[in-house]
Structure formats: structure tokens, C-alpha cells
Design a protein around this motif. Structure first.
Motif, PDB file in Angstrom:
ATOM      1  N   GLY A   1      -5.484 -63.726 -10.461  1.00 38.69           N
ATOM      2  CA  GLY A   1      -5.687 -64.552 -11.621  1.00 38.69           C
ATOM      3  C   GLY A   1      -6.883 -65.498 -11.215  1.00 38.69           C
ATOM      4  O   GLY A   1      -7.107 -66.124 -10.054  1.00 38.69           O
ATOM      5  N   VAL A   2      -7.908 -66.160 -12.382  1.00 39.59           N
ATOM      6  CA  VAL A   2      -8.915 -66.939 -12.474  1.00 39.59           C
ATOM      7  C   VAL A   2      -9.208 -68.187 -13.396  1.00 39.59           C
ATOM      8  O   VAL A   2      -8.718 -67.591 -13.991  1.00 39.59           O
ATOM      9  N   VAL A   3      -9.345 -69.354 -13.184  1.00 39.70           N
ATOM     10  CA  VAL A   3      -9.693 -70.151 -13.757  1.00 39.70           C
ATOM     11  C   VAL A   3     -11.047 -71.027 -13.755  1.00 39.70           C
ATOM     12  O   VAL A   3     -11.455 -71.199 -12.526  1.00 39.70           O
ATOM     13  N   VAL A   4     -11.079 -70.554 -14.990  1.00 35.12           N
ATOM     14  CA  VAL A   4     -12.886 -71.177 -14.648  1.00 35.12           C
ATOM     15  C   VAL A   4     -12.331 -72.534 -15.044  1.00 35.12           C
ATOM     16  O   VAL A   4     -12.175 -73.355 -16.702  1.00 35.12           O
ATOM     17  N   GLY A   5     -13.126 -73.477 -14.888  1.00 36.20           N
ATOM     18  CA  GLY A   5     -13.278 -75.338 -15.227  1.00 36.20           C
ATOM     19  C   GLY A   5     -15.109 -75.641 -14.928  1.00 36.20           C
ATOM     20  O   GLY A   5     -15.098 -76.145 -13.806  1.00 36.20           O
ATOM     21  N   VAL A   6     -15.537 -75.315 -15.882  1.00 32.84           N
ATOM     22  CA  VAL A   6     -17.230 -75.897 -15.522  1.00 32.84           C
ATOM     23  C   VAL A   6     -17.655 -76.772 -16.921  1.00 32.84           C
ATOM     24  O   VAL A   6     -18.900 -76.839 -17.373  1.00 32.84           O
TER      25      VAL A   6
END
Ligand SMILES: Cc1cc2nc3c(=O)[nH]c(=O)nc-3n(C[C@H](O)[C@H](O)[C@H](O)COP(=O)(O)OP(=O)(O)OC[C@H]3O[C@@H](n4cnc5c(N)ncnc54)[C@H](O)[C@@H]3O)c2cc1C
Length: 403
Positions: free
Chosen positions: A231-236
Motif C-alpha cells: 500500500g502507498v499513502v501520499v501526503g504531500v
């Protein structure tokens, strides 16, 4: 009797309608929100709700509360346009609602990455309860999670995922964690904290692409390394949701430009929360904040001013983040961190860091010092000017410095 419309049923929208009624406004109130939920606060989405603590998802108020106050809700209803000449908002293709005064609390939308594989299953951003739940579903014990972005949200997600037994890698393109808001002295403490808690923190490392057939299988970093992932979570970060305001011709500049009374460039339209670019006399410049405190208090101030209060909104910015056993709090919004005074032991996650401009404290960060931070905020609001020696000395109480 005038009617007020609030666009955006998030935290600021929810607080604003509450304050309108609390301040005696008896006219019609319409609260229009794109999300299908009643207003809720977002901080638990990356913390308790993700960490598997069995914390319930709580709304700010239930439906009966709004009904009792005669607040008309339009949920799952994105507003598509504001007709300022006719003083109406457009909902969907053709429905419209009239307003005497309008409040925009449209908040922010997540900054999106334009890379290969971003649309694969098990790749998520985090802003809404649905996204928090979808991420929570991925955080099975031993799942391999890659978090893109070492800011507050990314690191809170990383801490929650570790608590759930996942193996976690954080990719941060800059040379330090939380570098947009905090100095390297704090970034390094959190790099050590996450490292000691089993998070693989990669600084100076961006994401090149995500690979997989239907769902994510691996992440390829800017240095060409492939990291296997479930899984990948993007928090940019987020961008202020100014679309409606800009299309309506309101002044927009990294947020909807408002004055100290939360009024936009149209005197019938106000704005509050993450979406505003507002003056802060205590900070000495215009700022845009992404914080719970500002969403609440600016919304209350906007509601009071819509209802004739004429009170300028000003407060020392305040923010917190919880990661593992560390409660971080920050006051102020300094331009940079270069004139620092330390108190306590930051590396032991029990201390304070002050940024001064001349004698004035313009920024303060506390690690596991919530009580001190309450006094420090009051000192900053009152413009107290303790010496560097007093700030550094644990024997000097902040209560005494307030006198
Ligand atoms: C995961 C997470 C954790 C956080 N943790 C912290 C924390 O620990 N400490 C802290 O200080 N802050 C924290 N924050 C920040 C805080 O939650 C925000 O500052 C706050 O939610 C801002 O509230 P808002 O109402 O201005 O905007 P939002 O919460 O973004 O709400 C805006 C609402 O407007 C709606 N909307 C937008 N456009 C339209 C339209 N055209 N028509 C109808 N509706 C529309 C959106 O759907 C949304 O529901 C966190 C945020 C997130 C996402």
C-alpha cells in the motif's frame, strides 16, 4: 430577515453555523457541503481512527442538533458557481439558493502526484473519512506501506501504521522531516524517533513511479531503488480550494484573500478556515494556515462579523501533531528558524525551542510540553519579551514570566 449560506460543511462550516445561532442570528441558514457527512473534525483521521484504537468516528453534531436550530443541510451537494450579481449560489446543473451574506469554508484539497501508477488500487491520499477508512483497511499487520511525504500527515500515518504492525518506509524529497514548518533541530528529533520505532526514513528521496498490475506492488524511488509495497499513502500537502471564489472573481492569492473581519473582496462574502489568506497583526504579515484552531476560531469570528460584530480576528497560530509518544505543539508562524533558544532536552523529546526576533518570541515548539505551551501562547499574545536566559532556564516559570 436576511438569509445566510455557508459553502463547505467541514470543520469551519460546522463551527460557523453553530456560532451564527449562538450569536442570535434568527434568519435562514443553509449549510451546503460536497461531502455526504455532517461536519466532522479531521485530526483523528490520521491518528486514533487509523491506529486501530477502536476510536469511534465522531461528528461535530448529529442531525437532530441542526434540525433543532433550524439549519438547513444540503449534503453531498457541491456548489458549482456563485452568481454575485444575483446573490445566488448554483448547485448542480440548475438549482440555486439565494443569500444575503455568504461564507466560504471550502478548505483544501490534497496536492496530487502526477506519476505513473498513481491510480493503482491501494494508493491513497488522506483528507476525508472515507480515505482514512480505506487506508485503515490496508494497515494489516506485516503489510508493507510506503508513505510519500515526511510532513505532519505523512508521519502521523507512518506512526499509526507502525502501531498496527506494518513495515513502513517514508520517502521525503527534502533533507529533513517536516521541513516546511519546522527547523532541522526538530526534524532530526523526529527522524530519530521514527527510526527507533522501526520506520525506514529515507531523506533526499522522491518517488519516481508506482508499479503493479492492478494494485500497487512496488514503488520506484528517485534514486532508482524499488521498494516492495502492499500500500502507498501520499501526503504531500494541500492546496486551498479556491475554485469557486476565483471563478466568481473574488481576490485569490494562495487562498481567498480576506481582511481582518474575514471579508473577501466582495463585502457580502466572507471566508474562513484553511482556504483563507488573512492578515495576522500578531505575526506581522498575511498568512494561510492549515490548522484546527484557525478553522474553529476564524469561522466563529467570521460568523460574528457577518452578524454585525465588527471585531478583527487575531490570534497566535497554534498547531499540534501526535506521533508515537510525542505530542508536538507549535505557536506562531515565524518566517524562518535562525535565532533559537532551547529549554530542556529536545533529543529526549522533552523540551522547548523558541525563535526570537529581537526580544520578541515569534515561534515556539514544544515536545511533550503541553502545559508550558499554554503559557507560552499567552505570553506571545501579550507580547512579553523574556530574555534568552530566562527562556532557557527551567527554574524560571512561565507563569512568573507572564507577570
Ligand atoms: C488527516 C488530517 C489530520 C490533521 N491533523 C491536525 C492536527 O493534528 N492539528 C491541527 O491543528 N490540524 C490538523 N489538521 C488540519 C485541520 O483538520 C484543518 O485545518 C481543518 O480541517 C480545516 O477545516 P476547513 O473547514 O477550513 O476545511 P476542510 O476541513 O477542508 O473542509 C472544507 C469542506 O468544504 C467542502 N467543499 C469544498 N468545495 C466545495 C463546494 N464547491 N461545494 C460544497 N462543498 C465544498 C469540502 O468537501 C470539505 O468538506 C489535520 C487535517 C487532516 C486532513
Amino acid at each position: 430577515m436576511e438569509s445566510y449560506v455557508v459553502i463547505g460543511a467541514g470543520q469551519a462550516g460546522g463551527r460557523a453555523v453553530e456560532a451564527l445561532r449562538a450569536n442570535g442570528f434568527e434568519g435562514r441558514i443553509d449549510l451546503v457541503g460536497a461531502e455526504t457527512h455532517l461536519p466532522y473534525e479531521r485530526p483523528p483521521l490520521s491518528k486514533e481512527l487509523l491506529a486501530g484504537d477502536d476510536a469511534p468516528f465522531e461528528l461535530m453534531h448529529d442531525a437532530a442538533w441542526f434540525e433543532e436550530r433550524n439549519i438547513t443541510l444540503h449534503l453531498g451537494t457541491p456548489v458549482t458557481a456563485i452568481d454575485r450579481a444575483a446573490k445566488r449560489i448554483v448547485v448542480g446543473e440548475s438549482r440555486s439558493l439565494a443569500y444575503g451574506k455568504l461564507l466560504l469554508t471550502t478548505g483544501g484539497v490534497v496536492r496530487q502526484l502526477d506519476i505513473a501508477g498513481i491510480n493503482l488500487d491501494n494508493v491513497h491520499y488522506l483528507r476525508t473519512i472515507e480515505e482514512s477508512r480505506a487506508i485503515g483497511d490496508m494497515l494489516k499487520s506485516d503489510a508493507r506501506i510506503v508513505v510519500v511525504g515526511g510532513g505532519f500527515i505523512g508521519l502521523e500515518i507512518a506512526a499509526s501504521a507502525r502501531k498496527r504492525g506494518c513495515s513502513v518506509t517514508v520517502l521525503e524529497a527534502a533533507d529533513r522531516l517536516m521541513g516546511r514548518a519546522l527547523p532541522s533541530e526538530i526534524g532530526s528529533v523526529f527522524a530519530a524517533l521514527h527510526g527507533a520505532s522501526g520506520v525506514d526514513v529515507r531523506l533526499n528521496t522522491g518517488i519516481e513511479r508506482i508499479e503493479g498490475r492492478d494494485r500497487v506492488e512496488r514503488v520506484v524511488t528517485s534514486s532508482g531503488e524499488a521498494i516492495e509495497a502492499d500500500g502507498v499513502v501520499v501526503g504531500v500537502g494541500i492546496v486551498p480550494d479556491t475554485t469557486l471564489a476565483a471563478e466568481a472573481g473574488l481576490r485569490v492569492e494562495d487562498g481567498i484573500v480576506v481582511d481582518e473581519f474575514c471579508r473577501t473582496s466582495d463585502s457580502s462574502i466572507y471566508a474562513a478556515g484553511d482556504v483563507t489568506h488573512h492578515p495576522n497583526p500578531l505575526v506581522g504579515r498575511r498568512i494561510r494556515l492549515e490548522s484546527w484552531q484557525n478553522a474553529q476560531n476564524q469561522a466563529i469570528a467570521a460568523a460574528q462579523n457577518m452578524h454585525g460584530a465588527d471585531t478583527p480576528f487575531e490570534e497566535i497560530p497554534w498547531f499540534w501533531s501526535d506521533q508515537f509518544d510525542v505530542n508536538l505543539q507549535m505557536c506562531g508562524a515565524p518566517d524562518g528558524w535562525d535565532n533559537l533558544v532551547t529549554r530542556g532536552d529536545l533529543t529526549a523529546r522533552d523540551g522547548l525551542l523558541f525563535q526570537r526576533q529581537g526580544e520578541k518570541i515569534v515561534g515556539a515548539i514544544g515536545l511533550n510540553r503541553p502545559r508550558d505551551m499554554r503559557f507560552i501562547k499567552r505570553m506571545m499574545t501579550a507580547g512579553k519579551t523574556p530574555t534568552a536566559a530566562e527562556l532557557a532556564d527551567e527554574a524560571v516559570g512561565f507563569r512568573d514570566l507572564m507577570k
